[in-house]
Design an enzyme around this catalytic site. Structure first.
Site, short mmCIF file in Angstrom:
data_model
loop_
_atom_site.label_atom_id
_atom_site.label_comp_id
_atom_site.label_asym_id
_atom_site.label_seq_id
_atom_site.Cartn_x
_atom_site.Cartn_y
_atom_site.Cartn_z
N ALA A 266 1.42 -1.09 0.49
CA ALA A 266 -0.07 0.03 -0.10
C ALA A 266 1.08 1.05 -0.18
CB ALA A 266 -0.65 0.23 1.34
N MET A 267 0.85 1.99 -0.24
CA MET A 267 1.37 3.74 0.04
C MET A 267 -0.15 4.47 0.40
SD MET A 267 3.63 5.15 -1.47
CE MET A 267 3.59 6.94 -0.92
N GLU A 302 -0.51 2.80 7.25
CA GLU A 302 -0.12 3.36 6.28
C GLU A 302 -0.80 5.13 7.26
OE1 GLU A 302 1.18 2.77 3.70
OE2 GLU A 302 1.29 1.00 4.03
N HIS A 305 1.49 6.56 8.54
CA HIS A 305 2.62 7.36 8.05
C HIS A 305 2.13 9.24 8.14
CE1 HIS A 305 5.90 5.61 6.53
NE2 HIS A 305 5.19 4.33 5.69
N1 B3K Z 1 5.47 3.73 1.59
C1 B3K Z 1 5.12 2.60 0.96
C2 B3K Z 1 5.81 2.32 -0.25
C3 B3K Z 1 6.61 2.76 -1.52
C4 B3K Z 1 7.60 1.91 -1.97
C5 B3K Z 1 8.09 2.30 -3.71
N2 B3K Z 1 8.78 1.77 -3.72
C6 B3K Z 1 4.60 2.03 1.16
C7 B3K Z 1 4.59 2.05 2.83
O1 B3K Z 1 5.73 1.64 3.06
O2 B3K Z 1 4.41 2.75 3.46
ZN ZN Z 2 5.48 2.49 4.91
#
Ligand code: B3K
Ligand code: ZN
Length: 872
Positions: A266-267, A302, A305
């Site tokens: 996920a992002m 997520e 974050h």
């Molecule tokens: N920050 C994204 C990961 C992105 C990967 C790019 N190749 C997911 C995460 O760690 O939450």
């Molecule tokens: Zn992450």
């Protein structure tokens, strides 16, 4: 062209020449030719050297027009290359308007803007935004974004981007538009856009300060009934972060979109998270208990974050663990609080040891804050994430829960709205608590897994018990010598009844608790405990207080004693794990395949089965260490031989504990209807079944097919099917399963994975045949993970088959995938990382395949970096 060339070194960091205050984007979405208009409000960065050119990154873009302060830019005023666009002479403040054309339809890298099942999706971390428009695509350039999306109304009724939806309207040619404003400045990697035919599950959350947040999960039609667990996870996560860290959400809506074509889990895009369907869609009939836990963890991750990553972001990509390690720590703590803390800890440590320790011991080893990279996408690793989380956990262990919270508070107070470094985080922890954490930086600088060698000595006359502790760390690529780490070593001492002894160190006036955290800072230490009336049994590295390898010469009886008595649940499991590991390794070393496990081991497991413990803990204690973990402990290993030893011990346990396993199974298999809360019981029941499946008896076949037929949930059905697939005659149920679930992509992933990891002869040819199955697509990362990575990374006996066909298959797929999706190809290439560990013939074959990959023309930078490091 001076846009950075690779490799990029951490110490070469310089501040950006320009800053961007505002970005206004307009997307005219057409699948094969999307027009992106970008208006940048730029100003020279006072912190950078004067007169520098403006260098905007950009890849795979067609430049349609470019204007500076309203006037078209003359052709000789800028240069364009495959890496970007440079304007040499720039005023100190300017408005730059750029129009680019891109082709989302042919974008199979799933990086940038792409089309998935007819919907538009973006993925911009780490450097995908440069595939959308020319930009200062680096995390320390934070700007306020507005996004207007124009698209066909029928095909794309839902148009989403970051922030708040402020306006919308109709246009000619059946088109409509929506405008989004994100009030928070952010780096481009957090940009997101989604357009498509999606349905929404809505709910809401009220924050402690009274903000009403609309919670919205968007999925493809037909999937709404599978979003409830994810929605509950959002609410739990929001509440938890408010209570545990005093952090609340900051926008009016929090959106999640699920897509089936996604490179990872996920992002965390600001306000608009994009998820792999695997971490959203679930109901008991289609998802296992592990899937439900995964959804809780990823949703929490997520969401968390938003503070650790978005509000406070990374100055540069070398600081990736600043947000990832910290956010993994936070999601692990969340999962511990909503579930079982010890089970969560054991599972996390197992994953760390099976995968991160291997990474740290191999050719891709890098520190938590790497020194150099060619392709940043290769650094979304177990080291950055899981070891990074262990590093954060060590602050909490050293400073205590409250001290850690003070450090977090100071971190946000100082850095909200900034792009910062791992050093800034460490400084906040240190300053908030008035402690010196200078040496702690070694955890960020040095790669490799530290080793602790401990010996003990009991002095009956002086009634002292002394531990001698030596730390060391093996060499890793580019780091021959290591300096001592600052290691928190938590431990306890058990008396002969299994009770914890009060711990008083020599020189202290009284005992201080029964678990102590000793701080190791030198290469060797000696600690003496006083008033110890009898030789105790040490319980070392409680709760796995540091990511190290521990060696202490435990006798088997001591391990059995700890299994039964340790007050630290992690170490109870650890004792069982160590006993099994020692046994399997010694049986492997004896090498005749005839030796049996001693009765003491079987009896210890028998006792575990009868304990009054959390059933999931019993299940974990019964589970033998994985082959991948054992492979790491053996030099010049023959994986086929190891597999035989593993299986023969499993079969012996099944034979000798048949009655107990069957009784436990029957007791737990009571026909009651599914309840989510019974996950622990299911895990114990199914590990009993997994052992029983080693017995070639009609009774067992009957149990398996009954459980397969009658279960009302995927956990139990899949457990039965997995065992059936490894026996003669399982084909009927496999076919039946595919008929039932052919329409459900995530369930079909399980079906592929069962077969790719099957240990029956002929696994490779079945995997090859399955690549032609209508439900398989090599363009879909979930399918590749299930079928191809399942085979290459989770099926040691077949991947490492003596004929080398497994290796050749893997190399062919890596080469094929590199043209489609370099990130996935590079991931798959990690199956060759440990070639130097293998016995000579396999080593040679693996090396040959790696060389064959390396010799291909036009390797992606992703794959080239992994393969070149593996070969060096
Ligand atoms: N920050 C994204 C990961 C992105 C990967 C790019 N190749 C997911 C995460 O760690 O939450
Ligand atoms: Zn992450």
């Amino acid at each position: 062209m001076t846009l950075q060339s690779t490799p990029i070194n951490r110490l070469d960091y310089t501040p950006p020449a320009f800053l961007i205050d505002r970005v206004d984007l307009t997307f005219e979405l057409i699948e094969s030719q999307t027009r992106v208009q970008s208006r940048l409000v730029l100003k020279r960065n006072p912190e950078a050297a004067p007169q520098l050119p403006l260098e905007l990154a950009g890849e795979e873009l067609t430049l349609e027009s470019i204007k500076l302060d309203g006037a078209p830019l003359k052709a000789d005023a800028y240069t364009v290359s495959a890496k970007g666009l440079i304007i040499a002479a720039m005023p100190d403040e300017a408005i730059l308007e750029i129009v680019t054309l891109i082709n989302p339809l042919t974008n199979t890298s799933l990086n940038g803007l792409y089309v998935s099942s007819g919907n538009f999706i973006t993925q911009c971390e780490a450097e995908g935004f440069r595939k959308i428009t020319y930009y200062l695509d680096r995390p320390d350039v934070m700007a306020k974004f507005t996004t207007t999306i124009i698209a066909d109304k029928t095909r794309y009724p839902v148009l989403l981007s970051n922030g708040n939806r402020v306006d919308s309207g109709q246009m000619d040619k059946n088109r409509h538009w929506v405008k989004w404003v994100d009030p928070f400045k952010k780096p481009a990697y957090l940009f997101a856009l989604v357009a498509g035919k999606l349905v929404m599950l809505a709910d809401q959350h009220t924050t402690p300060s009274g903000r009403q947040v609309a919670l919205e999960i968007f999925v493809e039609p037909g999937n709404l009934d599978k979003c409830h667990h994810a929605m509950a996870a959002i609410k739990k996560s929001m509440r938890w972060d408010e209570e545990r860290f005093g952090l609340e959400y900051d926008l009016d809506s929090y959106m999640i979109v699920a897509t089936s074509d996604f490179n990872m889990g996920a992002m965390e895009n600001k306000g608009l998270n994009i998820f792999n369907t695997k971490y959203v869609l679930a109901k008991p009939e289609t998802a296992t208990d592990v899937d439900f836990d995964g959804i809780d963890a990823v949703v929490a991750h997520e969401y968390f974050h938003n503070w650790t990553g978005n509000r406070v972001t990374c100055r540069d990509w070398f600081q990736l663990s600043l947000k990832e390690g910290l956010t993994v720590y936070r999601d692990q703590e969340f999962s511990s609080d909503i579930g079982s803390r010890s089970v969560e800890r054991i599972n996390n440590v197992k994953a760390l040891r099976e995968m991160q320790f291997a990474e740290d011991a191999g050719p891709q080893a890098h520190s938590v804050r790497p020194e150099a990279y060619s392709e940043i996408n290769n650094f979304y690793t177990m080291t950055i994430y899981e070891k990074g989380s262990e590093v954060v956990r060590m602050y909490a262990t050293l400073l205590g829960k409250e001290g850690f919270r003070k450090g977090m508070d100071l971190y946000f107070k100082r850095h909200d709205g900034q792009a910062v470094t791992c050093d800034d985080f460490r400084a906040a922890m240190s300053d908030a608590n008035g402690v010196d954490l200078t040496q702690f930086e070694e955890w960020y600088k040095q790669a490799g897994t530290p080793e602790l060698a401990i010996t003990s000595q009991y002095d009956a006359t002086a009634k002292t018990y002394t531990l001698h502790i030596k730390q060391s760390c093996p060499a890793t690529p580019g780091q021959a010598e290591k300096r001592p780490f600052h290691i928190p070593l938590a431990l306890g001492l058990l008396d002969k009844h299994g009770k914890d002894l009060p711990l008083q160190l020599l020189g202290e006036s009284n005992a201080q608790g029964t678990t102590r955290v000793l701080e190791l800072t030198a290469a060797s230490h000696r600690f003496s405990f006083v008033n110890i009336d009898e030789a105790p049994t040490p319980s070392l590295l409680r709760d796995f207080s540091a990511p190290v390898k521990l060696s202490y010469a435990y006798r088997d009886e001591e391990l059995v004693f700890l299994m039964a008595n340790d007050s630290d649940a992690f170490n109870r499991w650890e004792a069982a794990n160590t006993f099994a590991k020692n046994l399997l390794l010694s049986l492997y070393a004896s090498n005749d395949g005839q030796q049996l496990a001693p009765t003491s081991f079987i009896n210890a497991l028998r006792k575990v089965l009868s304990e009054k413990l959390d059933p999931s803990l019993i299940a974990l204690m019964l589970d033998l260490p994985r082959e991948n973990y054992l492979l790491e402990q053996i030099d010049s290993v023959n994986p086929a031989q190891l597999h035989l030893v593993h299986r023969s011990v499993k079969a012996q346990i099944a034979r000798e504990l048949r009655a107990e396993l069957l009784a436990t199974y029957n007791k737990l298999n009571d026909g009651s209807t599914y309840r989510y809360e019974d996950a622990g019981k299911r895990s114990l029941k199914n590990i009993c079944l997994d052992y029983l499946a080693e017995l070639d008896e009609p009774l067992v076949t009957e149990l398996l097919s009954k459980q397969y037929r009658l279960s009302d949930n995927m956990t139990d059905r899949l457990a039965a099917l997995k065992a059936l697939v490894n026996r003669d005659g399982g084909e009927a149920q496999l076919a039946d399963f595919a008929v039932q679930w052919h329409d459900d992509a995530l369930v079909m992933d399980k079906w592929f994975a069962l077969q790719s990891t099957s240990r029956r002869p002929g696994a490779l040819s079945r995997v090859q045949a399955l690549m032609d199955h209508p439900a398989f697509s090599i363009k879909n990362p979930n399918k590749v993970r299930a079928l191809i990575m399942g085979f290459c990374l989770q099926n040691a006996p077949h991947f490492h088959a003596a004929d080398g066909y497994g290796y050749a298959f893997a190399a062919d797929r890596i080469i094929e995938l590199d043209k489609i999706n370099p990130q996935v190809a590079a991931r798959l290439a990690s199956s060759f990382n440990r070639w130097k560990k293998m016995e000579p013939q396999r080593r040679q074959m693996m090396q040959d395949e790696l060389q064959r990959i390396a010799q291909q023309s036009d390797l992606s930078s992703d794959l080239a970096e992994i393969v070149n490091k593996a070969l060096s």
